[in-house]
Design an enzyme around this catalytic site. Structure first.
Site, PDB file in Angstrom:
ATOM      1  N   GLY A 140      35.552  46.334  43.447  1.00 55.45           N
ATOM      2  CA  GLY A 140      35.468  45.436  42.312  1.00 55.45           C
ATOM      3  C   GLY A 140      36.644  45.627  41.380  1.00 55.45           C
ATOM      4  O   GLY A 140      37.389  46.607  41.478  1.00 55.45           O
ATOM      5  N   CYS A 141      36.826  44.652  40.480  1.00 54.35           N
ATOM      6  CA  CYS A 141      37.978  44.687  39.576  1.00 54.35           C
ATOM      7  C   CYS A 141      37.854  45.822  38.562  1.00 54.35           C
ATOM      8  O   CYS A 141      38.751  46.662  38.439  1.00 54.35           O
ATOM      9  CB  CYS A 141      38.150  43.344  38.892  1.00 54.35           C
ATOM     10  SG  CYS A 141      36.646  42.694  38.125  1.00 54.35           S
ATOM     11  N   TYR A 142      36.736  45.865  37.820  1.00 52.47           N
ATOM     12  CA  TYR A 142      36.550  46.965  36.876  1.00 52.47           C
ATOM     13  C   TYR A 142      36.607  48.318  37.589  1.00 52.47           C
ATOM     14  O   TYR A 142      37.286  49.243  37.119  1.00 52.47           O
ATOM     15  CB  TYR A 142      35.203  46.838  36.154  1.00 52.47           C
ATOM     16  CG  TYR A 142      35.101  45.736  35.133  1.00 52.47           C
ATOM     17  CD1 TYR A 142      36.052  45.581  34.129  1.00 52.47           C
ATOM     18  CD2 TYR A 142      34.008  44.871  35.133  1.00 52.47           C
ATOM     19  CE1 TYR A 142      35.926  44.584  33.163  1.00 52.47           C
ATOM     20  CE2 TYR A 142      33.875  43.877  34.170  1.00 52.47           C
ATOM     21  CZ  TYR A 142      34.830  43.729  33.187  1.00 52.47           C
ATOM     22  OH  TYR A 142      34.688  42.749  32.235  1.00 52.47           O
TER      23      TYR A 142
END
Lengths: 346, 346, 346, 346
Positions: free
Chosen positions: A149-151
């Protein structure tokens, strides 16, 4: 060398970004891109920035055609890839899933956070979590890569050198993270209208965001005991970029220069992680459109708290770029192949 | 009742906001507004939103004309007010300084953070820190009010009920704060150009911002012992609004409902502080152009960390609006007089 | 082949964009970049997006070092290049000026619009106006190229096929043009602060902008008689992009398909001009960061007015990208070398 | 005096703006606000800026309850009001429709542009077009007011003094108009996502927008012969504001001062139209949140084309504010009652 590539999904922001990167990649040969809603529409009609670069039309999903590919990317909503992946793997196709279906190792935790039963929990153990800075060797041998995921990318890269060093109290980590609105995707929704996002700022899901268990899983694995993390995401009035501001309590005295050296050493061979000089503050725009992560570290006021500032482009290092990086590793190409962009500034 | 008002400065964003509020205030009679650089220019020429509302021209600073006022606001850079205030106080004029000259009680600390000698350190003890939610009674009797900084307003209002309750470890407070670009003022500068701020996000002054000692002074006074605070400001790609995300470690178990009740009780009589229902996330736009502060509290994942989300408009509750609130208190008017705006949304 | 390159100026937005393009150009070898104000500062410190891509430091201007280059770009304010160009030309260096010093053929007109005497009016005749779509052959043989202005590029490309066709009354052309704020440069100025530009829109210089004579010169030359043009520029709350909306009265009936065919034919061999299908509306973001110009044409409501919509990135096709295109022509390279970027979307 | 008010719709941007204005209006008593989708939800939950100002909940549409009102506003999509208005008029309720149902006099033209049959074409003749600057006297006596569109307000106010003067060739009027994204409403849609609007600019519906016949009807009525108009709307990357740039060919020589005087005279008694000094460029932000229209006029380069620059806030003078102005006229209140806001700047 030419890798035959299929993309499932691809009408979202992650999809168009993947197309931008693959269209200019010297070894990628785009064979098929599927979308039920846009079938028979030229890709370049939906995304006019691709005019002259991508000639394909979207087609109906078709496992047979996908099975002719060397590699299939899933740029689909959560819960889609897990229904098609087993068949593709059986056909000898490698898979990189940009959604969350294979990111968590524990099917029960996955089902709790994603609110549906998992279609192939037995593949969770095999899937390799595609954060190359940690799992490069395993990715190289994988059939199935779970793109992070990005975070989780921005947060884990920021905390890793600290955890490795053993200097901080990992029961009380704090990640105050801010994301551009493209992270919410291209689906029609009131909450991401221009009129709602622009000239506004807010936190969301402070009580629990799906990326929390993913980050805790990654950090806990490194430390080999569970970490405690408070994770508060916020929505920025801009399109691209994640800025993670990370706080960790020092267990004992550490000098700013020792801290900086630890980060520099940890990432000295990484092509996409850039530790800035002491006193710097990374700007999201310096990685816009690129696969880079830039970070800076400090101990404000010579106190007892380490602050890490870590920025990525959520659609590149936080999604499509990291997926291409994983593709390069899977196919034994130089890791930066097709990923040498310089960020637009301003 | 009519209060004769002078403004020194007033060509910046704080100034134009003060003019907007005073022009519509039923008891404010604007007498004089000074600016060396814009002398003889009509105010409404510089700020066309005031056409039809403000007829004054800027004039050269002139202590004599200012001395005829009942109240003088300073909307000047730091270090200006302290040179003129003694003379005005001697003339019987009340003063509200929107800059930082009288915010810190310790002249040495002030000089260290503001990098110049203080011109009238003897007035620091007399000056009342103009956060009405704490110092209302003292403000009512003051001659000289030090209007709080924007970050300190949002941060202190968010931490106060926690400190008062004694539930958190105040050695390890964290304030991750984000401000719109208007907080940096209207001076020509590369760093606040549209091309630098838009579609970008970064922290700044992570090692030490001038508002740190101001916040620590305020919180320590309430607690009557020093607090430990890590304070990291960030610059948002938007014009107005501050969002403070505050983290405090719980010393013992507290239920979410007890937490929420403590905040509601603490602010139940406050006209400008609005505690949102549990599960809310305040948006900066809901206070844009208004003197309100909205906040929400939670204990994510039932853990050991309290999270407070607190929003204000940096130019209103964080500057000009709070100054007008202080004026209302100084002149015994209803505290909300002239401050009843509803935020524009969207 | 390797072209030794010098840049004079280069601390502005045009400069950093030129650096981004040249750093990735296979035949460009950056030798020297001068800036009085930033001398001895690493370029990548001022522009962190270039970290890892550009190792040079800014140096004091030095004609001798510049004379060792094959090509010197001027990314300076108007009025600077004309003082240095003669000496460089004498030394056998080719020059591309991104400012306005050599764009107008008539020194008197230049002096009237730019408010200073011209330092080398005799070079105006020799300088080639660097709009490759018209002057490709002359550019190939030039010593000195005057890189066109941003508005003039978008407007001329939009009007050219109409003028060539002879279908419209060129006494009453209208160009309603809108530019992103980066067009105003990176100099500190109140007017381009984020607080002034964001969430705001206005026209400026409606009575006469310096690009008016440049456009009229170009269109009149094609038509061989003077054209009449009303030109109103506007400032957009965004960083990059120009959108020209052009209106021309038809002299006689023309069918929409004939109109569209004329544009397609006119540009069919151009690598950087893309005529969209009938009914399209080009978006500035589809050329962001690229050297492309996209346009669409229509005759609304089957009336007597042609509307042309033409978009470019003001910093690329409107400045640095066109300069690199001119460099490629000057040195007999493929015209798209180093200019094959795909626009970021979103 | 207290006007009992109902609102049908009210979950969109026009609705929340109407609520903001009415909540602070001294003579408006909000009785009922209907929304099928949000029934039983507190208005202030959907729009937290209204917390403390509006206590109502949305309710299911109910003609009986609406019939108890003195005035009903329709803030509904096109095609809704026409189904309910006849019944309300019969019950003696006055109606202001903020949608387009009663704006066009010719039912056939309406049906052609809005793509549905009109439910009560017989009311079209009676409905008064609510542009107070022209129809003030008729509005005062009306039962049913058709509140003008946003573009038509900005464009008609800009052209009226020219048409009245008879100085321009009205066969070749051009309106190049730009609107903030809130004009597209609060419905979930891909096209108005932040990721689509921000850092982007484009024209749309250049071939024909529904506001074209509305503008032509209004201008033709003043002139008493049909006008010819090319009308190209564009979408701005900002929330609020319309900027109309209007071009009209002069039939004979007119001096700039005569032109300016004509506009000043025409609007000298208007509370909401402000003609700026010669050489000005109105900014949309100077009317943000207010009911004002600011404009400037010029004849660039002493040529033969008049340029009018006209700005409004599309949600106020272009919608909810003009509706309140019409309410004031309908109920014989001072026309500016509740509409004296000063624009936020910045």
């Amino acid at each position: 060398m030419s890798i035959k590539i299929g993309i499932v999904g691809g009408t979202g922001y992650t999809g168009v970004e993947l197309l931008r990167l693959l269209a200019a990649h010297p070894h990628a040969e785009l064979q098929v891109i599927t979308s039920r809603s846009e079938a028979e529409i030229p890709v370049a009609q939906l995304f006019p920035n691709l005019r002259g670069h991508v000639d394909l039309c979207f087609t109906e999903p078709d496992v047979k055609r996908l099975s002719d590919c060397d590699l299939v990317f899933f740029a689909t909503p959560n819960g889609t890839a897990m229904r098609l992946v087993p068949e593709l793997l059986d056909a000898g196709v490698k898979v990189i899933d940009l959604a969350a279906d294979f990111r968590l190792k524990d099917a029960q935790v996955w089902e709790q956070w994603y609110g549906m039963p998992h279609a192939c929990p037995d593949l969770l153990a095999e899937a390799v979590y595609g954060l190359p800075e940690i799992h490069r060797a395993d990715i190289a041998k994988a059939r199935l890569v779970a793109n992070p995921g990005c975070y989780p990318t921005a947060v884990q890269l920021g905390f890793l050198p600290l955890i490795e060093a053993g200097w901080v109290d990992t029961d009380r980590l704090i990640a105050d993270v801010k994301s551009g609105a493209s992270g919410a995707g291209r689906a029609a929704a009131v909450g991401t209208l221009f009129g709602e996002i622009s000239e506004n700022f807010k936190a969301y899901k402070a009580d629990g965001h799906r990326h929390l268990p993913e980050i805790k899983q990654g950090l806990s694995a490194i430390q080999q005991t569970p970490v405690g993390l408070t994770f508060v995401p916020h929505l920025l009035p801009m399109i691209r970029g994640i800025h993670a501001t990370l706080y960790a309590p020092l267990k004992h005295n550490v000098s700013p220069s020792a801290l900086h050296t630890q980060f520099e050493q940890y990432y000295k061979n990484e092509p996409f992680v850039d530790v800035l000089p002491t006193g710097s503050h990374p700007e999201t725009r310096t990685v816009r459109g690129t696969n880079g992560c830039r970070m800076a570290v400090s101990i404000p006021q010579a106190g007892d708290t380490v602050v890490v500032l870590s920025v990525i482009d959520n659609l590149v290092k936080g999604a499509a770029g990291q997926a291409v990086q994983n593709m390069n590793i899977l196919f034994n190409l130089p890791e930066s192949e097709g990923l040498k962009h310089i960020a637009l500034l301003p």
